[in-house]
Each structure stands twice: as C-alpha cells, then as structure tokens.
Design a protein around this motif. Structure first.
Motif, PDB file in Angstrom:
ATOM      1  N   VAL A  69       0.833  -1.200   0.000  1.00 42.54           N
ATOM      2  CA  VAL A  69       0.000   0.000   0.000  1.00 42.54           C
ATOM      3  C   VAL A  69       0.872   1.255   0.000  1.00 42.54           C
ATOM      4  O   VAL A  69       0.647   2.202  -0.762  1.00 42.54           O
ATOM      5  CB  VAL A  69      -0.956   0.000   1.205  1.00 42.54           C
ATOM      6  CG1 VAL A  69      -1.641   1.363   1.352  1.00 42.54           C
ATOM      7  CG2 VAL A  69      -2.004  -1.094   1.067  1.00 42.54           C
ATOM      8  N   ALA A  70       1.900   1.257   0.868  1.00 42.25           N
ATOM      9  CA  ALA A  70       2.789   2.414   0.967  1.00 42.25           C
ATOM     10  C   ALA A  70       3.533   2.646  -0.340  1.00 42.25           C
ATOM     11  O   ALA A  70       3.674   3.791  -0.806  1.00 42.25           O
ATOM     12  CB  ALA A  70       3.782   2.208   2.112  1.00 42.25           C
ATOM     13  N   PHE A  71       4.014   1.558  -0.960  1.00 44.32           N
ATOM     14  CA  PHE A  71       4.770   1.700  -2.205  1.00 44.32           C
ATOM     15  C   PHE A  71       3.885   2.235  -3.330  1.00 44.32           C
ATOM     16  O   PHE A  71       4.300   3.121  -4.088  1.00 44.32           O
ATOM     17  CB  PHE A  71       5.367   0.348  -2.601  1.00 44.32           C
ATOM     18  CG  PHE A  71       6.136   0.388  -3.897  1.00 44.32           C
ATOM     19  CD1 PHE A  71       7.345   1.062  -3.974  1.00 44.32           C
ATOM     20  CD2 PHE A  71       5.641  -0.222  -5.036  1.00 44.32           C
ATOM     21  CE1 PHE A  71       8.052   1.115  -5.168  1.00 44.32           C
ATOM     22  CE2 PHE A  71       6.337  -0.176  -6.228  1.00 44.32           C
ATOM     23  CZ  PHE A  71       7.552   0.486  -6.298  1.00 44.32           C
ATOM     24  N   PHE A  72       2.665   1.726  -3.433  1.00 39.47           N
ATOM     25  CA  PHE A  72       1.776   2.196  -4.498  1.00 39.47           C
ATOM     26  C   PHE A  72       1.295   3.623  -4.240  1.00 39.47           C
ATOM     27  O   PHE A  72       1.034   4.372  -5.190  1.00 39.47           O
ATOM     28  CB  PHE A  72       0.602   1.240  -4.672  1.00 39.47           C
ATOM     29  CG  PHE A  72       0.954  -0.002  -5.444  1.00 39.47           C
ATOM     30  CD1 PHE A  72       1.246   0.084  -6.796  1.00 39.47           C
ATOM     31  CD2 PHE A  72       1.025  -1.235  -4.817  1.00 39.47           C
ATOM     32  CE1 PHE A  72       1.589  -1.056  -7.523  1.00 39.47           C
ATOM     33  CE2 PHE A  72       1.365  -2.376  -5.531  1.00 39.47           C
ATOM     34  CZ  PHE A  72       1.650  -2.294  -6.891  1.00 39.47           C
ATOM     35  N   LEU A  73       1.193   4.012  -2.975  1.00 35.96           N
ATOM     36  CA  LEU A  73       0.891   5.412  -2.677  1.00 35.96           C
ATOM     37  C   LEU A  73       2.039   6.317  -3.121  1.00 35.96           C
ATOM     38  O   LEU A  73       1.819   7.412  -3.638  1.00 35.96           O
ATOM     39  CB  LEU A  73       0.631   5.585  -1.180  1.00 35.96           C
ATOM     40  CG  LEU A  73      -0.751   5.161  -0.665  1.00 35.96           C
ATOM     41  CD1 LEU A  73      -0.802   5.259   0.859  1.00 35.96           C
ATOM     42  CD2 LEU A  73      -1.845   6.025  -1.278  1.00 35.96           C
ATOM     43  N   THR A  74       3.273   5.848  -2.918  1.00 38.76           N
ATOM     44  CA  THR A  74       4.440   6.602  -3.372  1.00 38.76           C
ATOM     45  C   THR A  74       4.448   6.713  -4.889  1.00 38.76           C
ATOM     46  O   THR A  74       4.715   7.787  -5.446  1.00 38.76           O
ATOM     47  CB  THR A  74       5.739   5.936  -2.890  1.00 38.76           C
ATOM     48  OG1 THR A  74       5.730   5.829  -1.468  1.00 38.76           O
ATOM     49  CG2 THR A  74       6.952   6.744  -3.316  1.00 38.76           C
ATOM     50  N   LEU A  75       4.151   5.606  -5.564  1.00 35.43           N
ATOM     51  CA  LEU A  75       4.054   5.640  -7.027  1.00 35.43           C
ATOM     52  C   LEU A  75       2.951   6.593  -7.483  1.00 35.43           C
ATOM     53  O   LEU A  75       3.126   7.346  -8.453  1.00 35.43           O
ATOM     54  CB  LEU A  75       3.772   4.239  -7.568  1.00 35.43           C
ATOM     55  CG  LEU A  75       4.918   3.230  -7.594  1.00 35.43           C
ATOM     56  CD1 LEU A  75       4.432   1.902  -8.162  1.00 35.43           C
ATOM     57  CD2 LEU A  75       6.095   3.747  -8.401  1.00 35.43           C
ATOM     58  N   GLY A  76       1.811   6.555  -6.780  1.00 40.20           N
ATOM     59  CA  GLY A  76       0.709   7.441  -7.137  1.00 40.20           C
ATOM     60  C   GLY A  76       1.075   8.905  -6.960  1.00 40.20           C
ATOM     61  O   GLY A  76       0.761   9.740  -7.817  1.00 40.20           O
ATOM     62  N   GLY A  77       1.733   9.233  -5.847  1.00 39.59           N
ATOM     63  CA  GLY A  77       2.174  10.605  -5.633  1.00 39.59           C
ATOM     64  C   GLY A  77       3.166  11.049  -6.691  1.00 39.59           C
ATOM     65  O   GLY A  77       3.094  12.174  -7.205  1.00 39.59           O
ATOM     66  N   ALA A  78       4.107  10.164  -7.047  1.00 35.85           N
ATOM     67  CA  ALA A  78       5.093  10.487  -8.075  1.00 35.85           C
ATOM     68  C   ALA A  78       4.414  10.702  -9.429  1.00 35.85           C
ATOM     69  O   ALA A  78       4.789  11.600 -10.192  1.00 35.85           O
ATOM     70  CB  ALA A  78       6.125   9.357  -8.169  1.00 35.85           C
ATOM     71  N   PHE A  79       3.394   9.875  -9.727  1.00 38.66           N
ATOM     72  CA  PHE A  79       2.671  10.031 -10.996  1.00 38.66           C
ATOM     73  C   PHE A  79       1.935  11.364 -11.052  1.00 38.66           C
ATOM     74  O   PHE A  79       1.932  12.042 -12.089  1.00 38.66           O
ATOM     75  CB  PHE A  79       1.688   8.875 -11.182  1.00 38.66           C
ATOM     76  CG  PHE A  79       0.845   8.993 -12.417  1.00 38.66           C
ATOM     77  CD1 PHE A  79       1.388   8.728 -13.661  1.00 38.66           C
ATOM     78  CD2 PHE A  79      -0.489   9.385 -12.326  1.00 38.66           C
ATOM     79  CE1 PHE A  79       0.597   8.850 -14.812  1.00 38.66           C
ATOM     80  CE2 PHE A  79      -1.273   9.503 -13.460  1.00 38.66           C
ATOM     81  CZ  PHE A  79      -0.724   9.238 -14.706  1.00 38.66           C
ATOM     82  N   LEU A  80       1.310  11.761  -9.943  1.00 40.19           N
ATOM     83  CA  LEU A  80       0.600  13.040  -9.913  1.00 40.19           C
ATOM     84  C   LEU A  80       1.572  14.210 -10.090  1.00 40.19           C
ATOM     85  O   LEU A  80       1.246  15.198 -10.759  1.00 40.19           O
ATOM     86  CB  LEU A  80      -0.163  13.184  -8.596  1.00 40.19           C
ATOM     87  CG  LEU A  80      -1.402  12.305  -8.425  1.00 40.19           C
ATOM     88  CD1 LEU A  80      -2.017  12.511  -7.049  1.00 40.19           C
ATOM     89  CD2 LEU A  80      -2.431  12.587  -9.510  1.00 40.19           C
ATOM     90  N   ILE A  81       2.761  14.100  -9.500  1.00 36.27           N
ATOM     91  CA  ILE A  81       3.775  15.139  -9.681  1.00 36.27           C
ATOM     92  C   ILE A  81       4.184  15.216 -11.150  1.00 36.27           C
ATOM     93  O   ILE A  81       4.318  16.306 -11.730  1.00 36.27           O
ATOM     94  CB  ILE A  81       5.007  14.849  -8.794  1.00 36.27           C
ATOM     95  CG1 ILE A  81       4.643  15.047  -7.327  1.00 36.27           C
ATOM     96  CG2 ILE A  81       6.179  15.755  -9.168  1.00 36.27           C
ATOM     97  CD1 ILE A  81       5.748  14.646  -6.364  1.00 36.27           C
ATOM     98  N   HIS A  82       4.379  14.053 -11.760  1.00 36.57           N
ATOM     99  CA  HIS A  82       4.738  14.014 -13.185  1.00 36.57           C
ATOM    100  C   HIS A  82       3.640  14.637 -14.049  1.00 36.57           C
ATOM    101  O   HIS A  82       3.931  15.425 -14.957  1.00 36.57           O
ATOM    102  CB  HIS A  82       4.988  12.561 -13.599  1.00 36.57           C
ATOM    103  CG  HIS A  82       5.108  12.373 -15.083  1.00 36.57           C
ATOM    104  ND1 HIS A  82       6.187  12.828 -15.804  1.00 36.57           N
ATOM    105  CD2 HIS A  82       4.253  11.793 -15.990  1.00 36.57           C
ATOM    106  CE1 HIS A  82       6.012  12.538 -17.086  1.00 36.57           C
ATOM    107  NE2 HIS A  82       4.855  11.916 -17.222  1.00 36.57           N
TER     108      HIS A  82
END
Length: 342
Positions: A69-82
């Motif tokens: 969950v934590a890793f996919f939240l990090t990926l999601g945050g990174a995607f939104l920044i991108h």
C-alpha cells in the motif's frame, strides 16, 4: 549512453531509458531492503494524531500489505507530480525525472518507511498545487481556489499540519495574479466545507475529539532538538539541502532562459521547499512529515536542474547523487541493526 555527441562538444543527457531504469531499480531495491528489515513497521498513530489516521493505522493488515500500500501510494504521488509538471510545463523538456526523483527521495530515507500520514496528504497537496497553477492569471477562478483549499482541508483530516500550507497558497495566488476577494473567500469556503461536515459528524456522534485532538497539536510549537539527532541523519538532510541550493542558484542565475510563467511556477516551488524545511524545525512532533512533504517541490526543482543541463560534470554529479543516497540508506540500516544487536 544515448544522447552524447561525438567530437569536442559532447552532450551528456540524463534523460535516457538506461538512467530511468537504474534509478527506478535502485529505488525498488531500497524498498526491498526496508521490507526485509521491517523498517518502520508496525505503523503507529499516537494520542496526538487525528482520529482518522489512528483508525487507518489500526486497520492496516500485515507487513506485506502495508508495504505494498505504501509503495503504491508513493508511485501514485510520483505520478501526480509528473502529470502536474507535464500539464503546466514547468520543465520545458520531456522528462520522467520528477517521477523518478520523488520516488528516490522517499525510498532512500528510512524515516519515511513504510507509511506516513503524508503518504496520503501529499496527494491533496499535489492536487491543490495543480489547481493553483491552472488558475494562473485568472482572478475569477473561484472554483479552482475552492478546489485547492478543499483538497488541503481533506488532507488535514489525516495530517492536520497540512493547513500550514494554506497561507503559502494564498501567496502563490497573489504572485500568479489570481488573488481577489472572491477567490480568497472561495478558498475559505473550501476548507470550511470540510470542517462543517466534520462538525456535523461530531454533533451526531457526540464526540468532538476530531476537533480537539488535532488542533491542540496544531497550535503547539516545539522546535526541533538538533543535539539528539544522529549525524548520519543530518547527512541526508544536508545533502538534499546542497542539491536544492544548487538548483535554486541555477534558476536565479538563468532566469532569462525561461518564460515569465515558468519563472513564477519555479519561484513558488522554491518557496514551497524553503517553507517545508522551515516548518521541519518549527514542529518537532511532525518533523518527518514536513521533510517528506518537501520532497514534492524538491523533486521538480532537481528534475529541472538535471534536465536542462547537459554537461559532463552535471551528468556524473547526478549519478554520484543517486548512489550517495542509496549508500547512505544502507549505512543507516546497518547502524540501526548494529544498535539492535548490541
């Protein structure tokens, strides 16, 4: 590597598939190491944390699910920044570095493992920042001002200190020529709407702790005590600070290379980063969360610096920085394990 030119004027590009793969691969390796050694698990809330965050901590399942969950939240945050960077074109060249550098900054600091309230709160800040940037030079954009403040208000239900960034967004609205009486009032209504519904819930439940507990912490200032902090912890912060200083210095000395719109966006990100670092020292009880939040603007600022520079020194400085972060994480984990054995 791809992107070099032959002859005396070689061009060293960081935006290559090989660089992307190995940066992401090292970040994944950091997560695997954190999982193996159960860094930060189990996840606890605290008596001063918002009740909603404590509920989330209690219902979290085992270590594997929590880390996923934590890793996919990090990926999601990174995607939104991108996506935010791509939508408003802060960096003029096409690049995945904002995505990758955000993941790297989160992945190489064990203080962020595996899950923090900012893992969810950062979504709200990114969405609010996108609404702010999208309202550029539009003083009638009441809907965007409302939406930005609404995102911050929702995020405060999990991490109340996110409300500290509301004045920063008002400054951004002023700099982007968006601030007016109507947009300012709309932003107040955005936050107010969240707490109006929360008040209704509290009255229905006859329980006002969702108000009293978070705001008692929010109004309690406690300066960060640096004496008790291990030097290895400061090495990470100082190195990030050096990178940010270099990126800011480059932006300030090469303003003529960017348009007015981009310069103002970058200026807001600089304020965002400096404001986050300042709050890191002001709220000791939430210092790790503010440091995690700083990764949002820092990732874009560093991505801008490494993308627009194609020199040999910058090329190798990027790779040195990546390896330094990973080795620093390995050293911190080794010291932590050694102390546990002793």
């Amino acid at each position: 590597m791809k992107g070099r030119k032959s002859g005396n004027g070689k061009l060293y590009r960081i935006n290559t598939l090989g660089t992307y793969i190995y940066t992401l691969g090292l970040s994944l390796l950091c997560w695997v190491a954190g999982y193996i050694y159960s860094v930060g698990f189990p996840v606890y809330g605290g008596v001063s944390a918002p009740p909603l965050w404590n509920i989330i901590c209690r219902i979290l399942p085992g270590k594997t699910i929590t880390y996923l969950v934590a890793f996919f939240l990090t990926l999601g945050g990174a995607f939104l920044i991108h996506r935010a960077n791509y939508a408003v074109m802060i960096i003029r060249d096409k690049t995945l570095l904002p995505f990758l550098l955000y993941i790297l900054l989160i992945s190489t600091n064990p203080d962020f493992f595996p899950l923090k309230s900012t893992s969810v709160g950062v979504f709200c800040l990114i969405l609010a920042m996108y609404q702010l940037f999208a309202s550029y030079h539009d003083s009638t954009a009441k809907d965007k001002a409302f939406n930005a403040a609404l995102c911050i208000g929702i995020g405060s239900l999990i991490w109340v200190h996110i409300l500290c960034f509301l004045p920063l967004f008002w400054i951004g609205m002023y700099n982007f020529k968006t601030l007016s009486i109507r947009t300012f009032v709309a932003s107040l209504f955005g936050v107010g709407a969240v707490y109006w519904f929360l008040l209704g819930w509290c009255v229905w439940q006859q329980d006002y702790t969702p108000f009293t507990i978070p705001f008692s912490t929010f109004l309690k200032f406690r300066f960060f005590i640096t004496i008790e902090t291990v030097f290895i912890h400061w090495m990470h912060i100082l190195f990030v600070g050096v990178l940010v200083f270099i990126a800011i210095l480059y932006i300030l000395t090469h303003q003529h290379e960017e348009g007015l719109r981009t310069r103002q966006f970058l200026s807001f990100l600089i304020m965002f980063a400096l404001f986050s670092f300042a709050l890191y020292f002001l709220y000791e009880q939430s210092s790790e969360e503010f440091l995690s939040t700083a990764c949002l603007p820092v990732a874009i600022l560093l991505a801008h610096f490494f993308t627009v520079n194609h020199g040999k020194k910058i090329f190798w400085f990027y790779h040195f920085s990546i390896l330094f972060f990973v080795l620093l994480l390995a050293l911190r984990l080794w010291i932590s394990l050694s102390n546990m054995v002793i």
